[in-house]
Design an enzyme around this catalytic site. Sequence first.
Site, PDB file in Angstrom:
ATOM      1  N   ASP A  53      67.699  57.578   0.646  1.00 42.24           N
ATOM      2  CA  ASP A  53      68.651  56.748   1.578  1.00 42.24           C
ATOM      3  C   ASP A  53      69.894  56.457   0.904  1.00 42.24           C
ATOM      4  OD1 ASP A  53      66.532  56.263   3.785  1.00 42.24           O
ATOM      5  OD2 ASP A  53      65.407  55.210   2.298  1.00 42.24           O
ATOM      6  N   ASP A 100      67.515  60.399  -5.020  1.00 42.20           N
ATOM      7  CA  ASP A 100      67.214  59.388  -4.286  1.00 42.20           C
ATOM      8  C   ASP A 100      67.458  59.681  -2.735  1.00 42.20           C
ATOM      9  OD1 ASP A 100      67.107  56.523  -3.394  1.00 42.20           O
ATOM     10  OD2 ASP A 100      69.152  56.842  -2.759  1.00 42.20           O
TER      11      ASP A 100
END
Length: 214
Positions: free
Chosen positions: A13, A11
């Site tokens: 953020d 991922d």
Amino acid sequence: MNNNFDAVLWDMDGTLADTGELHYQTWLAALNEAGYDMSPQQFKTTFGMNSRAALRYLYGDAFNDEQMEHIIVQKETIYRLMLPGSMHLLPGVQHWLDWLRDHHIPQAMASSAPDENIQVFVDDLGIREYFAALVAGFDMPAKPAPDIFLLAAEKLGVPPSRCLVMEDSLAGVQAAQSAGMRCIAVTTTNPREALCHACQVVDTLEELDPENIF
């Protein structure tokens, strides 16, 4: 090494870098223009979702398609203007990017962000070289749907069951589970107890031992 995986899906953020405050401020700027507000708690509940899913979750049918598109374009444009020079990799991330590369384990980024955001992010932080695939989930079913992780695995040519996901959001952990993937969660944006369904929860990736990840 306890070889429980053949690829790592990151991922972006909150996992690679702490972009939460930047995202929140850009949401406020775009929503205030439209006469709306977003509390920190509201923002937290949507972190990990793509922008359309976040707006629908918080405001229902308050915006028509044209209004929604305008808010999203404003938000993402402001974000890309503010991002360069404002981010740094979270503790342990650089070590793991290097370690995985040196051990010939393919890596992909699987983010709910628009592709334009991902491109600015990897170039600003100088990490493009580590990823065999950059997968943007902006126009895909939002996490906790598993679609983005399944597409990233497909692009790497690795079965989902052999992929390890690095996440920070509740939606991301749920998406990894739904994809049949193992998941390590980092407590950047959520408390440890909220991420308890991940295979392992750490405060920073510095805590991980390459010899015994699980």
